[in-house]
Design a protein around this motif. Structure first.
Motif, PDB file in Angstrom:
ATOM      1  N   ILE A  97      20.903   3.666 -34.811  1.00  0.00           N
ATOM      2  CA  ILE A  97      20.690   4.103 -36.195  1.00  0.00           C
ATOM      3  C   ILE A  97      19.564   3.308 -36.850  1.00  0.00           C
ATOM      4  N   TYR A  98      19.541   1.994 -36.588  1.00  0.00           N
ATOM      5  CA  TYR A  98      18.597   1.128 -37.291  1.00  0.00           C
ATOM      6  C   TYR A  98      17.375   0.765 -36.464  1.00  0.00           C
ATOM      7  N   ARG A  99      17.197   1.398 -35.337  1.00  0.00           N
ATOM      8  CA  ARG A  99      16.096   1.044 -34.452  1.00  0.00           C
ATOM      9  C   ARG A  99      14.744   1.192 -35.151  1.00  0.00           C
ATOM     10  N   LYS A 100      14.612   2.304 -35.869  1.00  0.00           N
ATOM     11  CA  LYS A 100      13.348   2.566 -36.559  1.00  0.00           C
ATOM     12  C   LYS A 100      13.057   1.440 -37.556  1.00  0.00           C
ATOM     13  N   HIS A 101      14.093   1.044 -38.264  1.00  0.00           N
ATOM     14  CA  HIS A 101      13.957  -0.022 -39.251  1.00  0.00           C
ATOM     15  C   HIS A 101      13.549  -1.338 -38.587  1.00  0.00           C
ATOM     16  N   PHE A 102      14.169  -1.641 -37.449  1.00  0.00           N
ATOM     17  CA  PHE A 102      13.827  -2.872 -36.724  1.00  0.00           C
ATOM     18  C   PHE A 102      12.352  -2.855 -36.329  1.00  0.00           C
ATOM     19  N   VAL A 103      11.919  -1.736 -35.755  1.00  0.00           N
ATOM     20  CA  VAL A 103      10.541  -1.637 -35.266  1.00  0.00           C
ATOM     21  C   VAL A 103       9.561  -1.758 -36.426  1.00  0.00           C
ATOM     22  N   LEU A 133       6.936  -4.761 -36.846  1.00  0.00           N
ATOM     23  CA  LEU A 133       5.496  -4.474 -36.799  1.00  0.00           C
ATOM     24  C   LEU A 133       4.796  -4.919 -38.080  1.00  0.00           C
ATOM     25  N   SER A 134       5.420  -4.648 -39.234  1.00  0.00           N
ATOM     26  CA  SER A 134       4.777  -5.015 -40.495  1.00  0.00           C
ATOM     27  C   SER A 134       4.670  -6.543 -40.620  1.00  0.00           C
ATOM     28  N   LEU A 135       5.708  -7.240 -40.119  1.00  0.00           N
ATOM     29  CA  LEU A 135       5.649  -8.702 -40.188  1.00  0.00           C
ATOM     30  C   LEU A 135       4.651  -9.264 -39.178  1.00  0.00           C
ATOM     31  N   LYS A 136       4.502  -8.561 -38.064  1.00  0.00           N
ATOM     32  CA  LYS A 136       3.569  -9.017 -37.029  1.00  0.00           C
ATOM     33  C   LYS A 136       2.146  -9.006 -37.561  1.00  0.00           C
ATOM     34  N   GLU A 137       1.843  -7.938 -38.316  1.00  0.00           N
ATOM     35  CA  GLU A 137       0.474  -7.792 -38.813  1.00  0.00           C
ATOM     36  C   GLU A 137       0.166  -8.727 -39.974  1.00  0.00           C
ATOM     37  N   LYS A 138       1.228  -9.186 -40.609  1.00  0.00           N
ATOM     38  CA  LYS A 138       1.015 -10.028 -41.781  1.00  0.00           C
ATOM     39  C   LYS A 138       0.479 -11.403 -41.373  1.00  0.00           C
ATOM     40  N   HIS A 139      -0.590 -11.833 -42.017  1.00  0.00           N
ATOM     41  CA  HIS A 139      -1.117 -13.166 -41.752  1.00  0.00           C
ATOM     42  C   HIS A 139      -0.443 -14.154 -42.695  1.00  0.00           C
ATOM     43  N   PRO A 190       7.636 -19.733 -43.272  1.00  0.00           N
ATOM     44  CA  PRO A 190       8.648 -20.021 -42.226  1.00  0.00           C
ATOM     45  C   PRO A 190       9.784 -19.007 -42.218  1.00  0.00           C
ATOM     46  N   SER A 191      10.269 -18.605 -43.396  1.00  0.00           N
ATOM     47  CA  SER A 191      11.382 -17.643 -43.423  1.00  0.00           C
ATOM     48  C   SER A 191      10.941 -16.302 -42.859  1.00  0.00           C
ATOM     49  N   GLU A 192       9.699 -15.943 -43.086  1.00  0.00           N
ATOM     50  CA  GLU A 192       9.190 -14.683 -42.526  1.00  0.00           C
ATOM     51  C   GLU A 192       9.042 -14.774 -41.014  1.00  0.00           C
ATOM     52  N   TRP A 193       8.718 -15.980 -40.552  1.00  0.00           N
ATOM     53  CA  TRP A 193       8.657 -16.193 -39.099  1.00  0.00           C
ATOM     54  C   TRP A 193      10.028 -15.955 -38.471  1.00  0.00           C
ATOM     55  N   LYS A 195      12.495 -14.235 -39.746  1.00  0.00           N
ATOM     56  CA  LYS A 195      12.810 -12.813 -39.884  1.00  0.00           C
ATOM     57  C   LYS A 195      12.084 -12.016 -38.803  1.00  0.00           C
ATOM     58  N   TYR A 196      10.824 -12.374 -38.595  1.00  0.00           N
ATOM     59  CA  TYR A 196      10.013 -11.670 -37.597  1.00  0.00           C
ATOM     60  C   TYR A 196      10.638 -11.817 -36.214  1.00  0.00           C
ATOM     61  N   LEU A 197      11.027 -13.042 -35.885  1.00  0.00           N
ATOM     62  CA  LEU A 197      11.621 -13.290 -34.568  1.00  0.00           C
ATOM     63  C   LEU A 197      12.931 -12.518 -34.410  1.00  0.00           C
ATOM     64  N   ILE A 198      13.774 -12.557 -35.455  1.00  0.00           N
ATOM     65  CA  ILE A 198      15.056 -11.844 -35.386  1.00  0.00           C
ATOM     66  C   ILE A 198      14.817 -10.356 -35.128  1.00  0.00           C
ATOM     67  N   PHE A 199      13.926  -9.781 -35.904  1.00  0.00           N
ATOM     68  CA  PHE A 199      13.709  -8.339 -35.775  1.00  0.00           C
ATOM     69  C   PHE A 199      13.003  -7.990 -34.469  1.00  0.00           C
ATOM     70  N   ARG A 200      12.151  -8.922 -33.992  1.00  0.00           N
ATOM     71  CA  ARG A 200      11.502  -8.665 -32.705  1.00  0.00           C
ATOM     72  C   ARG A 200      12.535  -8.612 -31.591  1.00  0.00           C
ATOM     73  N   VAL A 201      13.493  -9.529 -31.658  1.00  0.00           N
ATOM     74  CA  VAL A 201      14.565  -9.533 -30.661  1.00  0.00           C
ATOM     75  C   VAL A 201      15.401  -8.266 -30.798  1.00  0.00           C
ATOM     76  N   LEU A 202      15.681  -7.885 -32.066  1.00  0.00           N
ATOM     77  CA  LEU A 202      16.540  -6.725 -32.299  1.00  0.00           C
ATOM     78  C   LEU A 202      15.938  -5.417 -31.781  1.00  0.00           C
ATOM     79  N   THR A 203      14.599  -5.349 -31.705  1.00  0.00           N
ATOM     80  CA  THR A 203      14.009  -4.115 -31.177  1.00  0.00           C
ATOM     81  C   THR A 203      14.291  -3.962 -29.688  1.00  0.00           C
ATOM     82  N   LEU A 204      14.630  -5.056 -29.033  1.00  0.00           N
ATOM     83  CA  LEU A 204      14.879  -5.093 -27.586  1.00  0.00           C
ATOM     84  C   LEU A 204      13.668  -4.563 -26.800  1.00  0.00           C
TER      85      LEU A 204
END
Lengths: 261, 426
Positions: free
Chosen positions: B129-135, B139-145, B149-152, B154-163
């Motif tokens: 259900i939430y796969r699209k949201h994870f991706v 992706l949006s956090l990946k592109e962000k320069h 630290p909290s965004e890092w 978050k980014y790692l958590i969501f990157r893992v969640l995309t599997l």
């Protein structure tokens, strides 16, 4: 790069490959090997209670508590004595204060909540004592419900508890129709009578049997045709407690009344 | 203090168990408040899941928002469901033995298998259900320069969640939908099994005259669905109202608008549809419970003499007043009345939850209110003020902690699985 088809193939082969040794574990069950070697137990412990001989002195309860290290003043016990008094108008009174540990020295019946009932001697139509202990059922519901297998039946029919493995869920206590189980106050695990398994295996009698001055309690081996207790059970009229539960108890009673709970 | 028995502690101080007339010496209330909490919590898990499946499997469109909410909530409840048992165990650190050496003739041993199977189903359904949201988040956090630290994190958590699955094309999402439907379909029988087996734990105890009935698992499943739906209605309304409250206080930058989700209240149509299902399952649950009661009275086997005293005298208030009266009849009438309002829905949900809780209470405590001798009674007194670990874990505050925990977990899960703002692709 592993394809999906390959993954499935490997998975199926792997599962099939694992299934063969797993099946062997079933085949090589220790119970079956023992039975195959003819090592079937020729002992099946049974217990005989003659209620006519019991005077409610409480020595068996005392002896049991000391032998099995059940804290003396804790209101739990592996064995206990119940007193039944039936009056001429058909009322049934029963009690077992401290499991009958101190002997029934008062004629008053304990009603719980700190209340007592005095019954006049001329009103009594019959009164008697019934010693109780674990029935070492042939079909023990307590063993059936243990979620971790911490309680088990030995080959000679005694149900034991592994104190190192019991998780203390109390399911076995709930499953026993006889109220034979409780939590050990010190070890905090399920506890019950085991016919003094440590004694009977050395040829001794259980503590309660040794302590009884009137031989109201006896232990025997039903597999031994020369056993005097086995002979009594086979030749005389005996009853068991609550046979309707299908537990097949191995504690037999002489002189059990219909009012016994 | 080590010399005092589990039951002894309660009697000596007359804290938990008071005995009346003739009981066996070893009899106490061994299954107390946490064993009331256990079927109550697993019931909520199963009930919430069944509610979410109404949309995913049977396509009840009005339940779209509720379905996502119910599923996330069911997931949060799932983590709490085993805790009452752990708190109840005298050897809590040995609890995992149930997974290590399951003794499968015991109903409790099935817990490990059912619990993990169910957990896996809910987790994977949520992932689809939430796969699209994870991706999208990853992706949006990946592109962000210049990530903070909290965004890092978050980014790692969501990157893992995309599997590692980043394909969110139309075609891939269609496949996701199919997977969700299948998982929700498998989930219904598993959820029913999860709770039916809790009923089996009680129903199969032949020593207990009140518990032993083959109807028990079915009654448990029905009341589970009732309680699950009620809790979802209640939490859904409260959560939306809280959000609206905070949204209205939020100072907006000039020229911007509040989003629709922030300002609109609870959708009454969602509540109405959900309430219809609540009514349906409530009728089923109460009918079965009454059938059981009538059958016992009519057949009147040996145990009925004492059961009658327990049900009609000792447990009169908790059974007929709280469970059947306030907990079933009143919400039943309120549900039948036309023009359902949000406020009424809240009252109904609270009463139904009380009713189901009292049902668990009457089964667990009521089943131990009479002695195995059929000639005596035991009275349970819930320890309120804890004065040691035992009176906390098996007392009022232990139960309260279990009640509160899923809401905290839900609040955390909502950060990962946004329930309210999320726009589903389907």
């Amino acid at each position: 790069m592993i394809t999906r088809r390959d993954l499935l193939k490997y998975a199926i082969t792997g599962i099939a490959g694992l299934a063969v040794p797993t099946a062997a574990i079933q085949v090589l069950s220790s119970k079956k090997i023992f039975a195959g070697k003819g090592n079937v137990s020729n002992v099946r412990w049974i217990f005989l209670v003659n209620t006519y001989k019991c005077v409610g002195c409480g020595l068996c309860v005392k002896a049991c508590k000391k032998e099995n290290e059940i804290p003396y003043d804790a209101n739990v016990t592996r064995t206990w004595i119940e007193r039944y008094v039936i009056t001429k108008d058909g009322k049934v009174f029963a009690d077992s204060p401290h499991g009958g540990r101190d002997g029934f020295i008062m004629s008053k019946i304990y009603l719980g909540k700190g209340r007592y009932q005095d019954i006049k001697e001329e009103d009594i139509s019959k009164a008697f004592f019934v010693p109780k202990l674990c029935n070492q059922c042939d079909n023990p519901p307590c063993v059936q419900v243990c979620p971790v297998g911490a309680t088990y039946q030995t080959a000679d029919g005694v149900v034991l508890v592994d104190r190192t493995w019991c998780i203390g869920c109390a399911y076995c206590i709930m499953a026993c129709p006889y109220g034979a189980r409780f939590f050990h106050p010190v070890y905090k695990v399920a506890e019950k009578c085991n016919f003094c398994y440590h004694r009977i295996n050395k040829g001794l009698k259980p503590a309660c049997v040794s302590a009884c001055p009137f031989s109201a309690r006896e232990i025997g081996n039903i597999q031994n045709s020369n056993d005097p207790i086995a002979k009594i059970i086979k030749t005389e009229r005996v009853r068991v407690l609550k046979p309707e539960f299908g537990t097949n108890p191995m504690v037999y009673y002489i002189g059990l009344d219909k009012e016994v709970r | 203090m080590t010399e005092i028995a589990h039951g002894e502690l309660w009697t000596a101080k007359e804290l938990w168990t008071v005995k009346e007339l003739f009981t066996y010496p070893n009899e106490y209330i061994y299954w107390s408040i946490q064993i009331v909490m256990y079927p109550f919590m697993t019931g909520l898990v199963a009930g919430a899941f069944v509610l979410s499946s109404l949309y995913h499997v049977f396509g009840v469109k009005q339940l779209k928002d509720m379905a996502r909410f119910a599923l996330v909530f069911s997931f949060a409840l799932l983590f709490i469901a085993p805790l009452p048992i752990v708190l109840h165990l005298l050897q809590p650190f040995r609890g995992f033995y149930v997974f290590m050496t399951p003794h499968f003739t015991s109903a409790i041993a099935a817990f490990g298998v059912v619990f993990f199977a169910y957990g896996a189903i809910v987790a994977s359904e949520l992932w689809f259900i939430y796969r699209k949201h994870f991706v999208e988040t990853a992706l949006s956090l990946k592109e962000k320069h210049n990530k903070t630290p909290s965004e890092w994190v978050k980014y790692l958590i969501f990157r893992v969640l995309t599997l590692g699955a980043y394909d969110i094309s139309e075609k891939a999402l269609k496949t996701d939908e199919k997977a969700i439907k299948i998982l929700a379909g498998i989930g219904i029988p598993v959820a029913c099994f999860l709770h039916g087996y809790a009923g089996f734990i009680f129903g199969s105890v032949k020593a207990n005259a009140l518990w032993m009935t083959p109807l028990m698992p079915v009654i448990f499943i029905m009341s589970a669905v009732v309680s699950g739906i009620a809790l979802c209605i209640l939490t859904y309304i409260v959560a939306i109202e809280i959000r609206r409250f905070f949204a209205s206080r939020k100072a907006l930058p000039p020229g911007s608008f509040q989003s629709k989700e922030d300002t609109s209240g609870v959708d009454i149509h969602t509540i109405k549809t959900t309430s219809n299902y609540l009514l349906f399952f409530l009728i089923l649950a109460v009918s079965l419970e009454l059938l059981d009661l009538i059958f016992r009275g009519y057949t009147a086997v040996k145990a009925w003499d004492i059961l009658r005293v327990v049900l009609y005298e000792k447990k009169l208030i908790s059974l007929f007043v709280l469970q059947y009266g306030i907990g079933s009849l009143v919400p039943f009438v309120l549900l039948l009345m036309p023009r359902l309002t949000i406020k009424r829905a809240i009252v109904i949900s609270v009463l139904v939850l009380l009713g189901v809780f009292m049902m668990r209470w009457n089964i667990v405590i009521g089943g131990q209110a009479f002695s195995l001798t059929f000639a005596g009674f035991m009275h349970y007194q819930l320890p309120i003020i804890p004065h040691n670990w035992d009176t906390f874990r098996e007392g009022f505050f232990g139960a309260l902690s279990i009640m509160i925990a899923p809401f905290i977990l839900f609040w955390i899960f909502n950060k990962i699985f946004p329930v309210f703002d999320y726009k589903e692709s389907h």
